[in-house]
Design a protein around this motif. Structure first.
Motif, PDB file in Angstrom:
ATOM      1  N   ARG A   1       0.535   3.775  -3.025  1.00 22.10           N
ATOM      2  CA  ARG A   1       0.765   5.448  -2.536  1.00 22.10           C
ATOM      3  C   ARG A   1       1.749   6.177  -2.770  1.00 22.10           C
ATOM      4  O   ARG A   1       1.760   8.072  -3.214  1.00 22.10           O
ATOM      5  CB  ARG A   1       0.159   5.517  -1.668  1.00 22.10           C
ATOM      6  CG  ARG A   1      -1.330   4.705  -1.215  1.00 22.10           C
ATOM      7  CD  ARG A   1      -1.676   4.974  -0.178  1.00 22.10           C
ATOM      8  NE  ARG A   1      -1.815   6.336   1.106  1.00 22.10           N
ATOM      9  CZ  ARG A   1      -1.860   6.505   1.749  1.00 22.10           C
ATOM     10  NH1 ARG A   1      -1.995   6.233   2.733  1.00 22.10           N
ATOM     11  NH2 ARG A   1      -2.598   8.577   1.636  1.00 22.10           N
TER      12      ARG A   1
ATOM     13  N   TYR B   1       3.494   5.054  12.673  1.00 19.87           N
ATOM     14  CA  TYR B   1       1.999   5.904  12.307  1.00 19.87           C
ATOM     15  C   TYR B   1       1.458   5.092  13.006  1.00 19.87           C
ATOM     16  O   TYR B   1       1.211   3.777  13.428  1.00 19.87           O
ATOM     17  CB  TYR B   1       1.681   5.207  10.778  1.00 19.87           C
ATOM     18  CG  TYR B   1       0.574   5.456  10.365  1.00 19.87           C
ATOM     19  CD1 TYR B   1       0.449   6.808  10.156  1.00 19.87           C
ATOM     20  CD2 TYR B   1      -0.510   4.470  10.320  1.00 19.87           C
ATOM     21  CE1 TYR B   1      -0.760   7.021   9.118  1.00 19.87           C
ATOM     22  CE2 TYR B   1      -1.648   4.990   9.619  1.00 19.87           C
ATOM     23  CZ  TYR B   1      -1.697   6.128   8.332  1.00 19.87           C
ATOM     24  OH  TYR B   1      -2.951   6.494   8.324  1.00 19.87           O
TER      25      TYR B   1
ATOM     26  N   SER C   1       0.951  -1.301  -0.522  1.00 24.64           N
ATOM     27  CA  SER C   1      -0.140  -0.052  -0.098  1.00 24.64           C
ATOM     28  C   SER C   1       0.941   1.246   0.191  1.00 24.64           C
ATOM     29  O   SER C   1      -0.002   1.952  -1.126  1.00 24.64           O
ATOM     30  CB  SER C   1      -0.997   0.000   1.118  1.00 24.64           C
ATOM     31  OG  SER C   1      -1.986   1.344   0.974  1.00 24.64           O
ATOM     32  N   LEU C   2       2.246   1.553   0.979  1.00 24.54           N
ATOM     33  CA  LEU C   2       2.974   2.629   0.737  1.00 24.54           C
ATOM     34  C   LEU C   2       3.573   2.621  -0.685  1.00 24.54           C
ATOM     35  O   LEU C   2       3.580   3.760  -0.546  1.00 24.54           O
ATOM     36  CB  LEU C   2       3.535   2.274   2.672  1.00 24.54           C
ATOM     37  CG  LEU C   2       3.038   2.563   3.506  1.00 24.54           C
ATOM     38  CD1 LEU C   2       3.713   2.120   4.674  1.00 24.54           C
ATOM     39  CD2 LEU C   2       2.850   3.829   3.887  1.00 24.54           C
TER      40      LEU C   2
ATOM     41  N   PHE D   1       5.008  13.217   1.677  1.00 23.13           N
ATOM     42  CA  PHE D   1       5.688  11.457   2.182  1.00 23.13           C
ATOM     43  C   PHE D   1       7.350  11.385   3.101  1.00 23.13           C
ATOM     44  O   PHE D   1       7.959  12.184   1.824  1.00 23.13           O
ATOM     45  CB  PHE D   1       5.255  10.640   1.693  1.00 23.13           C
ATOM     46  CG  PHE D   1       5.495   9.055   2.340  1.00 23.13           C
ATOM     47  CD1 PHE D   1       4.842   8.674   3.218  1.00 23.13           C
ATOM     48  CD2 PHE D   1       6.494   7.898   1.584  1.00 23.13           C
ATOM     49  CE1 PHE D   1       4.552   7.720   4.085  1.00 23.13           C
ATOM     50  CE2 PHE D   1       6.649   6.842   2.417  1.00 23.13           C
ATOM     51  CZ  PHE D   1       5.710   6.719   3.152  1.00 23.13           C
TER      52      PHE D   1
END
Length: 396
Positions: free
Chosen positions: A90, A240, A86-87, A228
């Protein structure tokens, strides 16, 4: 007989927690409608539907051990893989599953990371205004707190930052979107910090790490983007939490991510695992590891927070208070009319208003108001805020 610092921590709550407990006691005596609690960042928006359905599905599974049993200390491999994927999608990074360590929220992630980094009275630079618990984690690990003041707009004083970095600096803690101000560091600000850190690292011939505290990364308004941090700092660790983005603060679930480009990154990751072990973190809650694995791409519905922000800001400025419109998180910083935020917070209690003085955030003269509350409470608090303001105009 006991550790003096731990006794001090346990015998006196943080200012935020003191206000929160005060509000609960007052509500029991006077009724909940008489208390307007803006003290704590407890999300009022329900957890997204996918989170709730996933939790129900997992709870009904027959294999209880798979749902509630121990996991590996660093977290379930399949969940770490999903988070890394996911990171990377994104933010265009190259994070691997073994760069991620699942934690009981960002707070434990910070405490673990600082414990892992500190060797012998290392210095940790913090940028005001900042979450007061940073000092707790640093001191508990045996490190030294070095505070950098802010300039207009609650942005870090870059000249003071450069002066604050010494041969003993191990890391700099940044927090954007910021608690308590709601300010988001732009790409230009992060680039400036990165240039300073790079120069100082070259000068002192050792890595200087950046620890990025990111529980509010997904909470931004008006089209603002949160750069980011890993794309600006190689020597970076991200802490996080899903507490705010998925409205799960009491479930304590988050992660630490070490930049795969970090100097001694493998050793740092091992030290983080070791610190988690030493501090007694066996593993993050198993069922919520699986929830975030299924829901890591779910984003919060910000419409309620945005409407609350606008309503509160309009109300307070129309009354006469001086405020800064935040770009992120769910806090509003209001200036104390007489410049004394401690007195302002105490006087606000007389009107049933619980607001947090900025002194512990290293922002004297301001108070933090959390607007992650029911809209109705904001509307009902208007009378109290008006009377509070008038009390400073000689109309008390």
């Amino acid at each position: 007989m006991f550790n003096k610092y731990m006794y001090e921590l346990g015998s006196r709550r943080s200012t935020i927690r003191e206000l929160y407990e005060f509000g609960k006691r007052r509500a029991e005596v006077l009724g909940a409608d008489s208390v307007f609690d803006f003290s704590i960042g407890n999300p009022s928006v329900p957890a997204p539907k996918k989170v709730r359905t996933t939790l129900v599905r997992l709870s009904l599974e027959q294999n209880s051990t798979a749902v509630h049993g121990y996991t590996s200390a660093q977290g379930l491999a399949e969940v770490r893989s999903k988070l890394a994927e996911s990171l990377n999608q994104r933010f265009h990074t190259a994070i691997r599953p073994d760069n991620i360590y699942l934690t009981c929220g960002a707070s434990s992630g910070l405490a673990i990371t600082i414990k892992a980094m500190n060797e012998k009275s290392d210095e940790f630079v913090v940028l005001a205004p900042y979450f007061p618990e940073y000092e707790v984690y640093i001191k508990a690990a045996g490190g030294k707190v070095v505070s950098v003041p802010f300039v207009e707009g609650f942005l870090p004083d870059l000249g003071a930052l450069e002066d604050a970095i010494t041969p003993h600096t191990k890391a700099i803690i940044i927090n954007s979107p910021n608690n308590p101000s709601g300010v988001v560091y732009s790409a230009a600000v992060l680039s400036s910090i990165a240039s300073i850190v790079s120069r100082k690292a070259d000068e002192f011939e050792h890595p200087i790490y950046v620890i990025s505290d990111e529980p509010y990364r997904e909470l931004v308004y008006d089209g603002v983007e949160v750069p980011f941090v890993m794309n600006y700092f190689n020597n970076c660790v991200i802490c996080y939490s899903f507490s705010k983005s998925l409205s799960l603060p009491g479930e304590r679930i988050g992660y630490v991510a070490v930049n795969p480009k970090a100097d001694f990154g493998g050793e740092l990751y091992s030290a983080i695992m070791g610190a988690g072990r030493a501090l007694g973190y066996v593993c993050a809650p198993a069922i919520f590891q699986q929830v975030i694995g299924a829901c890591c791409d779910v984003l919060p519905n910000l419409s309620s927070y945005s409407a609350n922000r606008d309503a509160l800001y309009s109300m307070l400025t129309e009354i006469g208070f001086e405020c800064t419109l935040p770009s992120g998180a769910f806090y509003l910083f209001v200036k104390a009319p007489n410049g004394d935020s401690m007195e302002f917070s105490e006087r606000a209690k007389e009107y049933g208003l619980l607001i947090v003085p900025g002194d512990d955030f290293m922002a004297k003269g301001y108070c933090r108001i959390a607007y992650c509350v029911d809209r109705d409470m904001i509307a009902r608090s208007a009378v109290g805020f008006k009377e509070l303001f008038q009390s400073y105009q000689g109309k008390r």
